[in-house]
Design a protein around this motif. Structure first.
Motif: not given
Length: 161
Positions: A60-71, A128-139
């Motif tokens: 839910r938190e790390r997959l890109p929007a086009h892959m939300q079908h897994w959630w 969260e340990k396995i999938y750490p938060v990546s730096p936030v990109m400004e759009v």
């Protein structure tokens, strides 16, 4: 995806419940045979809470929007079909109403809620340990992104140079 996940979760819940209830007779004396249902529901709800906790971060938190079908498939569908709060509620009420065991009913509620929250927390923390938060990109715009801005240099360090 939702329907497939829900069907898989519902079947997993049913068959695991049957297996646990059939084995449960060996674990409790005859006078506590009525605990087969609550024990099965407890195991299902706790394992479902762990699974959902494990799915939250990567799906839910790390997959890109086009892959939300897994959630949708695993988090919402499977876990939604697998866990069963309504059965938990009915089994708890039956412990009080039908079997006159209010202490066991209270214990069922307390242990189920605490354990389910604890394993969900552990699952989320592990992911969260396995999938750490990546730096936030400004759009910048609809198609462009750039690296996060660096803070302005300290004025004291500028005057020292």
């Amino acid at each position: 995806m939702l329907t497939v996940g829900g069907a898989l979760g519902t079947n997993a819940r049913y068959w695991l419940g049957v297996l646990i209830a059939s084995r449960c007779g060996q674990w409790f004396p005859v006078e506590y045979g009525n605990l087969r249902g609550p024990v099965a529901i407890f195991v299902i709800n706790v394992t479902g809470s762990l699974l959902l906790g494990l799915f939250v971060v990567p799906l839910r938190e790390r997959l890109p929007a086009h892959m939300q079908h897994w959630w949708i498939l695993l988090g919402v569908g499977f876990c939604g079909g697998y866990t069963t709060f309504s059965s938990f509620a009915v089994d708890t009420v039956e412990l009080m109403r039908k079997y006159h065991q209010p202490g066991m009913a209270f214990l069922n509620v307390a242990v189920s809620v605490v354990m389910s929250c604890l394993v969900a927390w552990c699952g989320i923390a592990a992911m969260e340990k396995i999938y750490p938060v990546s730096p936030v990109m400004e759009v910048e715009g609809p198609q462009t992104q750039r690296e996060p801005r660096t803070p302005p240099p300290d004025s004291a360090s500028d005057s020292a140079t």
